[in-house]
Write a protein that holds these residues in place. Structure first.
Motif, mmCIF file in Angstrom:
data_model
loop_
_atom_site.group_PDB
_atom_site.id
_atom_site.type_symbol
_atom_site.label_atom_id
_atom_site.label_comp_id
_atom_site.label_asym_id
_atom_site.label_seq_id
_atom_site.Cartn_x
_atom_site.Cartn_y
_atom_site.Cartn_z
ATOM 1 N N ASP A 1 0.847 -1.192 0.000
ATOM 2 C CA ASP A 1 0.000 0.000 0.000
ATOM 3 C C ASP A 1 0.884 1.244 0.000
ATOM 4 N N PRO A 2 0.759 2.134 -1.000
ATOM 5 C CA PRO A 2 1.668 3.303 -1.080
ATOM 6 C C PRO A 2 1.619 4.186 0.160
ATOM 7 N N ARG A 3 0.416 4.386 0.714
ATOM 8 C CA ARG A 3 0.336 5.245 1.908
ATOM 9 C C ARG A 3 1.070 4.609 3.078
ATOM 10 N N ALA A 4 0.892 3.300 3.252
ATOM 11 C CA ALA A 4 1.551 2.600 4.352
ATOM 12 C C ALA A 4 3.069 2.630 4.151
ATOM 13 N N ARG A 5 3.475 2.439 2.889
ATOM 14 C CA ARG A 5 4.910 2.455 2.597
ATOM 15 C C ARG A 5 5.512 3.816 2.918
ATOM 16 N N ARG A 6 4.794 4.868 2.535
ATOM 17 C CA ARG A 6 5.260 6.230 2.813
ATOM 18 C C ARG A 6 5.338 6.473 4.312
ATOM 19 N N ARG A 7 4.300 6.049 5.026
ATOM 20 C CA ARG A 7 4.270 6.218 6.477
ATOM 21 C C ARG A 7 5.455 5.491 7.121
ATOM 22 N N GLN A 8 5.710 4.282 6.648
ATOM 23 C CA GLN A 8 6.828 3.502 7.195
ATOM 24 C C GLN A 8 8.162 4.179 6.898
ATOM 25 N N ARG A 9 8.299 4.708 5.665
ATOM 26 C CA ARG A 9 9.545 5.370 5.286
ATOM 27 C C ARG A 9 9.790 6.602 6.153
ATOM 28 N N LEU A 10 8.726 7.397 6.366
ATOM 29 C CA LEU A 10 8.869 8.599 7.195
ATOM 30 C C LEU A 10 9.229 8.219 8.626
ATOM 31 N N ARG A 11 8.596 7.177 9.128
ATOM 32 C CA ARG A 11 8.872 6.739 10.495
ATOM 33 C C ARG A 11 10.328 6.293 10.627
ATOM 34 N N ARG A 12 10.790 5.538 9.610
ATOM 35 C CA ARG A 12 12.164 5.071 9.648
ATOM 36 C C ARG A 12 13.133 6.253 9.597
#
Length: 46
Positions: A6-17
């Motif tokens: 999911d692009p939104r989840a991926r983005r959220r994970q990237r920002l968190r990382r």
């Protein structure tokens, strides 16, 4: 378990990382600065 599709989840994970990385690097820099400080000579009992 790889990255979410999911692009939104991926983005959220990237920002968190990125945020975690930044926090870790700042903590690491502070530890290094403290390690560079001259240490007080050991107290000798006479």
């Amino acid at each position: 378990m790889g990255t979410p599709q999911d692009p939104r989840a991926r983005r959220r994970q990237r920002l968190r990382r990125a945020r975690k990385n930044l926090e870790w690097e700042m903590k690491r820099a502070q530890e290094n600065a403290e390690a560079k400080k001259p240490k007080a000579p050991a107290k000798t009992a006479t």
